[in-house]
Design an enzyme around this catalytic site. Structure first.
Site, PDB file in Angstrom:
ATOM      1  CD  GLU A 197      36.590  40.130  37.373  1.00  0.00           C
ATOM      2  OE1 GLU A 197      37.299  40.326  36.382  1.00  0.00           O
ATOM      3  OE2 GLU A 197      36.015  41.040  37.982  1.00  0.00           O
TER       4      GLU A 197
ATOM      5  CB  THR B 175      39.188  43.975  34.215  1.00  0.00           C
ATOM      6  OG1 THR B 175      38.101  43.429  34.919  1.00  0.00           O
ATOM      7  CG2 THR B 175      40.256  42.912  34.048  1.00  0.00           C
TER       8      THR B 175
ATOM      9  CG  ASP C 243      40.082  42.304  38.492  1.00  0.00           C
ATOM     10  OD1 ASP C 243      39.581  42.072  39.611  1.00  0.00           O
ATOM     11  OD2 ASP C 243      39.458  42.133  37.418  1.00  0.00           O
ATOM     12  CG  HIS C 244      38.138  45.262  39.867  1.00  0.00           C
ATOM     13  ND1 HIS C 244      36.938  44.685  40.209  1.00  0.00           N
ATOM     14  CD2 HIS C 244      38.396  44.848  38.606  1.00  0.00           C
ATOM     15  CE1 HIS C 244      36.473  43.985  39.193  1.00  0.00           C
ATOM     16  NE2 HIS C 244      37.350  44.049  38.204  1.00  0.00           N
TER      17      HIS C 244
HETATM   18  C1  GP9 Z   1      35.653  41.141  31.033  1.00  0.00           C
HETATM   19  C2  GP9 Z   1      36.318  41.075  32.345  1.00  0.00           C
HETATM   20  C3  GP9 Z   1      35.483  41.726  33.394  1.00  0.00           C
HETATM   21  O1  GP9 Z   1      36.430  40.827  29.969  1.00  0.00           O
HETATM   22  O2  GP9 Z   1      37.585  41.566  32.291  1.00  0.00           O
HETATM   23  O3  GP9 Z   1      35.562  43.088  33.375  1.00  0.00           O
HETATM   24  P1  GP9 Z   1      35.200  43.952  34.679  1.00  0.00           P
HETATM   25  O4  GP9 Z   1      33.725  44.176  34.674  1.00  0.00           O
HETATM   26  O5  GP9 Z   1      35.654  43.190  35.873  1.00  0.00           O
HETATM   27  O6  GP9 Z   1      35.974  45.205  34.493  1.00  0.00           O
HETATM   28 MN    MN Z   2      37.465  42.527  36.719  1.00  0.00          MN
END
Ligand code: GP9
Ligand code: MN
Length: 614
Positions: free
Chosen positions: A253, A295, A469-470
């Site tokens: 994350e 995500t 992820d970002h």
């Molecule tokens: C929630 C997690 C976060 O399930 O994947 O999502 P995001 O806000 O980072 O897209």
């Molecule tokens: Mn995320």
């Protein structure tokens, strides 16, 4: 004054019905859907959000006069009750709200049919109480009969619009970007109400339907030509190197590359990842290519080697498409495929999208023991998440392809004192300051995960793909970020460079190599497939194997910025990669075509649902 009074008297019956229906909706929110609120504003929203749709629906009777007006009030109340009740039954089974596509998905309905008797409760009859009272009043001739008022319909629309405007303004305050990001159905219901949510859902679904209708099977030919031109042979030394091994993917994350091999106050920010990189293939010019879908966009890129949407989230808008996804390909090769993520399954519409992508199993929040002690911020703490995942991992048949999605290092980057392994940064941005301890915590959690896998003897037989992820720190925090990076100010060039996220391929027993070629999340699918010895020649994808000797060093971001070995193009300007000075646009021009074709052809597949023809 007297006229208003007279008008209110005329509307008495309608207002009573509105009151009944709003109260009923609120009761269902609390007792049926068990919606919790965290503060007063959220609870207030919950109370007022049925208003606009209820006034409009019941108010439709104002278009009629005479006896039919009162009857219409009863009919619309009944109709709304049915919609609420269908949602309630669906919720009791799936813990989720109805969507339009679900209504037409027979498999779901069959699931429901089997247990329908368990889902219906005797006390549900109480939901008809208001209808009974309203009918009784009408039958007893207690409700006066009025002729159709000329101005009433206009008045109705004005009041509805006003109520909706008030609702949406408060919702926007509580949840910025609610409608553009549309991440969670519960969030939508909480903020704009269940009826408005259904209208919004219909709008989103119809938008994507239109382009699909006009697509033809020949539309895919252009894509196939492009794919054939861009196909890259795998590196013979790497091809099939992980054949038959378990594949463990870690979606980390909000992890950005700027923390890798860096320290804060003399302390390493990611000591474990830094040491892992020394035994792995590390890509230090790897970019995230996500947009509003965050995500979920990264998941989409990895699973399909297609780009997500430039606005909204493909997980919501195109969950009904046909894909040739990585999990499906793994399934066909005899793998068990799953996702482990301790969040509500409906977040990002994952429950629906994962069905389309073909995962065998989604271990969502219900597979984990989540309580006050082991939670922070968005939910289960990463360390507990990984520890609890070990048994789930063991329960799977081998070989497996399993993706883990971490949660703790998520905005607003909250962390308990006991988990803070390094100090916060010191800048004008609390967000950036808190980011470092949560990144450090996630790094530790991943270390614990690796240790546990080794203890359990599950490490050797697996390969690991780890990626950010970002971004976690948005442009908004540039001033603070420039302080950390030791720069005077951040330019658009720096902003693009900050979109780099770590990408690590760890194969136990393999030595270290840092690869500087420019790449992105779109390249993960072909890379994994080749490591497993799978053929990608026939697969429609827009990335290329990171290990392929003749791959082009290139990444296009979703906002059409792009990066090559020598240049960065963004916001209409071309920059030298070496030092970020602006250079002649001509230098970037030769790459425009590739950047645009990559995105446009990928969009064409998505919007036309073209893979159904392939
Ligand atoms: C929630 C997690 C976060 O399930 O994947 O999502 P995001 O806000 O980072 O897209
Ligand atoms: Mn995320």
């Amino acid at each position: 004054m007297d006229r208003i009074k007279a008008e209110l008297v005329r509307l008495k019956f309608i207002m009573l019905a509105v009151f009944f229906l709003c109260t009923k909706t609120y009761i269902i929110y609390k007792m049926g859907f068990r919606i919790q609120s965290e503060n007063f504003l959220q609870e207030f929203l919950l109370i007022i959000n049925p208003l606009s749709s209820t006034v409009l629906l019941i108010g439709l009777s104002l278009f009629l006069g005479g006896k039919s007006r009162n009857i219409m009030v009863i009919i619309t109340s009944l109709l709304a009750t049915c919609i609420l009740y269908f949602n309630l039954i669906y919720f009791r089974f799936f813990s989720d709200f109805l969507t339009w596509p679900v209504l037409f998905q027979t498999s779901n309905a069959q699931d429901l049919q089997r247990s329908i008797t368990e889902l219906i409760k005797f006390s549900d009859v109480l939901l008809l109480l208001d209808i009974v009272i309203l009918t009784f009043l009408v039958l007893k001739n207690n409700i006066p009969i009025y002729a159709r008022g000329k101005r009433e319909p206009v008045f109705l629309l004005a009041v509805t619009a006003l109520l909706f405007f008030i609702n949406i303004s408060i919702a926007q305050l509580e949840r910025p970007q609610l409608l553009t990001r549309a991440f969670d159905r519960e969030m939508l219901v909480k903020n704009i109400g269940i009826m408005n949510y259904h209208v919004y859902d219909a709008f989103i679904q119809s938008q994507s339907k239109a382009q699909r209708v006009f697509a033809e099977s020949s539309d895919i030919d252009e894509v196939l030509r492009y794919r054939n031109e861009n196909y890259k042979e795998p590196d013979p030394d790497m091809n099939g190197i992980a054949n038959g091994k378990n594949v463990i993917v870690l979606s980390l994350e909000s992890l950005q590359s700027f923390v890798i091999n860096e320290s804060l106050n003399g302390e390493e920010i990611t000591p474990f990842l830094n040491s892992l990189i020394k035994e792995s293939y590390y890509f230090d010019n790897f970019y995230h290519q996500t947009a509003q879908g965050k995500t979920s966009d990264s998941e989409f890129l990895v699973a399909n080697s297609l780009f997500g949407r430039d606005s909204g989230a493909v997980f919501f808008t195109h969950a009904g498409n046909k894909f040739n996804s990585l999990p499906e390909i793994f399934n066909e090769s005899g793998y068990y495929t799953s996702v482990m993520h301790a969040n509500n399954k409906s977040f990002w519409n994952r429950d629906m999208m994962y069905l389309s992508l073909g995962y065998n199993k989604f271990f969502d929040i219900n597979s984990y023991d989540v309580n006050e002690e082991n939670s922070i911020g968005w939910g289960l703490k990463d360390k507990d998440f990984f520890e609890q995942s070990i048994d789930l991992l063991k329960s799977q048949p081998e070989p497996y392809y399993t993706k883990f999605i971490t949660l703790t290092n998520h905005f607003p980057f909250e962390l308990g004192e006991e988990d803070k392994l390094i100090e916060e940064f010191d800048s004008n941005s609390g967000t950036l300051n808190r980011y470092f301890p949560t990144v450090r915590y996630m790094d530790h959690a991943v270390e614990v995960f690796f240790d546990r896998l080794k203890e359990e003897g599950m490490y050797e037989d697996s390969i690991f793909i780890l990626y950010g992820d970002h971004y976690g720190i948005s442009e908004y925090h540039h001033r603070a970020m420039s302080k950390f990076l030791g720069k005077e100010e951040l330019t658009p060039f720096d902003h693009v460079q900050l979109q780099r996220v770590p990408m690590i391929v760890h194969i136990p027993g393999q030595t270290n190599e840092v690869n500087h070629s420019v790449s992105g999340q779109i390249d993960i699918k072909p890379t994994i497939m080749h490591l497993l010895g799978m053929d990608t020649k026939e697969d429609i994808q827009f990335g290329s194997d990171l290990f392929s000797p003749d791959r082009q060093s290139f990444a296009v971001l979703r906002d059409r910025s792009f990066v090559t070995d020598a240049f960065v193009y963004t916001k209409g300007s071309c920059y030298l990669k070496t030092d970020g000075t602006e250079t002649d646009l001509e230098n970037c021009e030769p790459f425009f075509e590739k950047a645009n074709l990559d995105l446009d052809l990928s969009d064409k597949i998505l919007y036309g649902d073209l893979l159904r023809f392939y």
